[in-house]
Design a protein around this motif. Structure first.
Motif, PDB file in Angstrom:
ATOM      1  N   ARG A 140      22.367  12.164   9.264  1.00  0.00           N
ATOM      2  CA  ARG A 140      23.896  12.817   8.644  1.00  0.00           C
ATOM      3  C   ARG A 140      24.205  12.467   7.390  1.00  0.00           C
ATOM      4  O   ARG A 140      24.604  13.299   6.169  1.00  0.00           O
ATOM      5  CB  ARG A 140      25.438  12.133   9.514  1.00  0.00           C
ATOM      6  N   ARG A 141      23.365  11.511   7.297  1.00  0.00           N
ATOM      7  CA  ARG A 141      23.565  11.019   5.726  1.00  0.00           C
ATOM      8  C   ARG A 141      22.856  11.635   4.741  1.00  0.00           C
ATOM      9  O   ARG A 141      22.857  11.961   4.030  1.00  0.00           O
ATOM     10  CB  ARG A 141      23.200   9.265   5.122  1.00  0.00           C
ATOM     11  N   GLY A 142      21.821  12.582   5.516  1.00  0.00           N
ATOM     12  CA  GLY A 142      20.599  13.682   4.451  1.00  0.00           C
ATOM     13  C   GLY A 142      19.798  12.980   3.920  1.00  0.00           C
ATOM     14  O   GLY A 142      19.837  12.692   2.662  1.00  0.00           O
ATOM     15  N   LYS A 143      19.199  12.900   5.023  1.00  0.00           N
ATOM     16  CA  LYS A 143      17.748  12.272   4.635  1.00  0.00           C
ATOM     17  C   LYS A 143      16.671  13.428   5.032  1.00  0.00           C
ATOM     18  O   LYS A 143      16.911  13.865   6.169  1.00  0.00           O
ATOM     19  CB  LYS A 143      17.920  10.993   4.859  1.00  0.00           C
ATOM     20  N   ALA A 144      15.563  13.503   4.136  1.00  0.00           N
ATOM     21  CA  ALA A 144      14.427  13.796   5.404  1.00  0.00           C
ATOM     22  C   ALA A 144      13.318  12.574   4.778  1.00  0.00           C
ATOM     23  O   ALA A 144      12.520  12.172   4.296  1.00  0.00           O
ATOM     24  CB  ALA A 144      14.027  14.765   4.582  1.00  0.00           C
ATOM     25  N   LEU A 145      12.200  13.028   5.877  1.00  0.00           N
ATOM     26  CA  LEU A 145      10.743  13.270   5.990  1.00  0.00           C
ATOM     27  C   LEU A 145      10.425  13.440   4.811  1.00  0.00           C
ATOM     28  O   LEU A 145       9.397  15.009   4.909  1.00  0.00           O
ATOM     29  CB  LEU A 145      10.613  12.363   7.483  1.00  0.00           C
ATOM     30  N   THR A 146       9.263  12.917   4.088  1.00  0.00           N
ATOM     31  CA  THR A 146       8.617  14.109   3.029  1.00  0.00           C
ATOM     32  C   THR A 146       7.434  13.261   2.576  1.00  0.00           C
ATOM     33  O   THR A 146       6.751  11.713   2.464  1.00  0.00           O
ATOM     34  CB  THR A 146       9.382  13.641   1.550  1.00  0.00           C
ATOM     35  N   VAL A 171       0.384  -1.146  -0.144  1.00  0.00           N
ATOM     36  CA  VAL A 171       0.190  -0.146   0.097  1.00  0.00           C
ATOM     37  C   VAL A 171       0.802   1.611  -0.502  1.00  0.00           C
ATOM     38  O   VAL A 171       2.094   1.037   0.469  1.00  0.00           O
ATOM     39  CB  VAL A 171      -0.815  -0.042   1.581  1.00  0.00           C
ATOM     40  N   TYR A 172       0.254   2.675  -0.517  1.00  0.00           N
ATOM     41  CA  TYR A 172       1.127   3.344  -0.542  1.00  0.00           C
ATOM     42  C   TYR A 172       0.707   4.497   0.744  1.00  0.00           C
ATOM     43  O   TYR A 172      -0.079   4.657   0.854  1.00  0.00           O
ATOM     44  CB  TYR A 172       0.446   4.483  -1.298  1.00  0.00           C
ATOM     45  N   SER A 173       1.765   4.588   1.043  1.00  0.00           N
ATOM     46  CA  SER A 173       2.391   5.984   2.009  1.00  0.00           C
ATOM     47  C   SER A 173       3.396   6.914   2.082  1.00  0.00           C
ATOM     48  O   SER A 173       4.103   6.631   0.918  1.00  0.00           O
ATOM     49  CB  SER A 173       3.010   4.738   3.459  1.00  0.00           C
ATOM     50  N   PRO A 174       2.019   8.175   2.311  1.00  0.00           N
ATOM     51  CA  PRO A 174       2.722   9.374   1.747  1.00  0.00           C
ATOM     52  C   PRO A 174       3.433   9.750   3.398  1.00  0.00           C
ATOM     53  O   PRO A 174       4.356  10.646   3.104  1.00  0.00           O
ATOM     54  CB  PRO A 174       1.476  10.328   1.493  1.00  0.00           C
ATOM     55  N   LEU A 175       4.199   9.304   4.129  1.00  0.00           N
ATOM     56  CA  LEU A 175       5.231   9.021   4.448  1.00  0.00           C
ATOM     57  C   LEU A 175       6.263   8.431   4.520  1.00  0.00           C
ATOM     58  O   LEU A 175       6.512   7.478   4.707  1.00  0.00           O
ATOM     59  CB  LEU A 175       4.502   8.792   6.174  1.00  0.00           C
ATOM     60  N   THR A 176       7.362   8.952   4.199  1.00  0.00           N
ATOM     61  CA  THR A 176       9.229   8.127   3.725  1.00  0.00           C
ATOM     62  C   THR A 176       9.900   8.775   3.893  1.00  0.00           C
ATOM     63  O   THR A 176      10.161   9.903   3.383  1.00  0.00           O
ATOM     64  CB  THR A 176       8.557   7.357   1.812  1.00  0.00           C
ATOM     65  N   VAL A 177      10.815   8.304   4.392  1.00  0.00           N
ATOM     66  CA  VAL A 177      12.469   8.833   3.934  1.00  0.00           C
ATOM     67  C   VAL A 177      12.866   9.109   3.285  1.00  0.00           C
ATOM     68  O   VAL A 177      13.076   7.657   1.899  1.00  0.00           O
ATOM     69  CB  VAL A 177      13.194   7.824   5.037  1.00  0.00           C
ATOM     70  N   THR A 178      13.494   9.854   2.206  1.00  0.00           N
ATOM     71  CA  THR A 178      13.854   9.650   1.284  1.00  0.00           C
ATOM     72  C   THR A 178      15.320  10.648   1.368  1.00  0.00           C
ATOM     73  O   THR A 178      15.461  11.470   2.347  1.00  0.00           O
ATOM     74  CB  THR A 178      12.781  11.270   0.325  1.00  0.00           C
ATOM     75  N   GLU A 179      15.746  10.117  -0.135  1.00  0.00           N
ATOM     76  CA  GLU A 179      16.963  11.662   0.115  1.00  0.00           C
ATOM     77  C   GLU A 179      17.590  12.388  -1.455  1.00  0.00           C
ATOM     78  O   GLU A 179      16.782  11.422  -2.239  1.00  0.00           O
ATOM     79  CB  GLU A 179      18.574  10.497   0.561  1.00  0.00           C
ATOM     80  N   PRO A 180      18.603  12.529  -1.160  1.00  0.00           N
ATOM     81  CA  PRO A 180      18.273  13.583  -2.600  1.00  0.00           C
ATOM     82  C   PRO A 180      19.261  12.429  -3.668  1.00  0.00           C
ATOM     83  O   PRO A 180      19.789  11.948  -3.399  1.00  0.00           O
ATOM     84  CB  PRO A 180      19.763  14.411  -2.766  1.00  0.00           C
ATOM     85  N   GLY A 181      18.847  12.564  -4.634  1.00  0.00           N
ATOM     86  CA  GLY A 181      19.744  11.691  -6.488  1.00  0.00           C
ATOM     87  C   GLY A 181      18.489  11.020  -6.029  1.00  0.00           C
ATOM     88  O   GLY A 181      18.356  10.051  -7.422  1.00  0.00           O
ATOM     89  N   GLU A 182      17.364  10.374  -5.811  1.00  0.00           N
ATOM     90  CA  GLU A 182      16.669   9.695  -5.935  1.00  0.00           C
ATOM     91  C   GLU A 182      15.393   9.672  -7.245  1.00  0.00           C
ATOM     92  O   GLU A 182      15.496  10.973  -6.968  1.00  0.00           O
ATOM     93  CB  GLU A 182      16.099   9.131  -4.571  1.00  0.00           C
TER      94      GLU A 182
END
Length: 247
Positions: free
Chosen positions: A112-118, A2-13
């Motif tokens: 530290r690796r540069g991720k955010a919850l989006t 199922v689709y969750s609109p809360l995901t941990v994302t990092e640049p470059g994806e």
């Protein structure tokens, strides 16, 4: 899944219609459909709920609390970002619903690796828009966005800053959702087109005490889908907005 609109994302994806993308400095990437953007609107908590047929009730599958979530209302989606999701309460999410507490070394490493919850919910996916006005000193301003994924009913719930007028926000989202649906290339039947017009004509919903105010969308697509029907530009840039005539 199922689709969750809360995901941990990092640049470059890879950029996609289904999920937000991040710049190298952990900012949301705006796309050609976003157009006019309202925000940030601040929320302190967010949760995702899935309807469990076996229990005949919704159950929480992801949540974050005691944080600052920046929310944006664009012409095509409701988007969110939380850079410091490792602060405050806890982040619960992922396939195994693993609980990572505020002091977690895993979360600190992720930060530290540069991720955010989006997250985002595009307007083509919305089935209902609900709001709850603050009632009394301990009340909250809340927003609930209902959608479907893999045939299941789901919703995203946000606890908004108490200075935010959730009723006004919900109405703005309704109007922008209708504008988007009228601008996309998904053809409507005449009764569907009339239902959208009635929704607009009805104006603001008045919330009754002890309930949530609600806007019901006549049609919607499953979360993550309908990229093929996306308009070529933000709705404000499209002059012909009559449902079913712009395919």
């Amino acid at each position: 899944m199922v689709y969750s609109p809360l995901t941990v994302t990092e640049p470059g994806e890879p950029e996609s219609f289904a999920y937000p993308s991040l710049t190298q400095d952990l900012k949301l990437v705006w796309d050609e459909l976003d157009g006019d953007i309202i925000g940030p609107i601040h929320a302190s908590a967010a949760s995702v709920h899935l309807y469990d047929n076996n229990r005949s009730q919704f159950r929480k599958i992801a949540s974050v609390e005691d944080v600052r979530i920046d929310c944006y209302v664009t012409e095509s989606r409701f988007a969110m970002i939380c850079e410091k999701y490792d602060k405050g309460g806890s982040w619960v999410g992922g396939g195994a619903a693993l609980v990572l507490n505020a002091g977690s070394k895993i979360l600190a490493a992720n930060r530290r690796r540069g991720k955010a919850l989006t997250g985002h919910l595009r307007y083509a996916w919305l089935r209902q828009i609900l709001f709850q006005r603050k009632e009394g000193f301990w009340g909250i301003e809340a927003l609930r966005l209902v959608y479907k994924s893999e045939g299941a009913s789901m919703f995203l719930q946000l606890t908004l800053d108490k200075s935010t007028d959730s009723a006004a926000l919900a109405h703005e989202l309704m109007e922008r959702t209708v504008a988007y649906r009228k601008a996309d290339s998904d053809p409507f039947e005449s009764d569907e087109a009339e239902a959208f017009e009635r929704l607009l004509a009805a104006g603001r919903v008045i919330q009754e005490k002890g309930t949530m105010g609600k806007y019901e969308l006549p049609t919607s697509w499953s979360a993550g889908s309908a990229a093929q029907y996306a308009p070529l530009a933000p709705p404000s840039a499209i002059t012909n907005n009559e449902p079913g005539t712009n395919s």
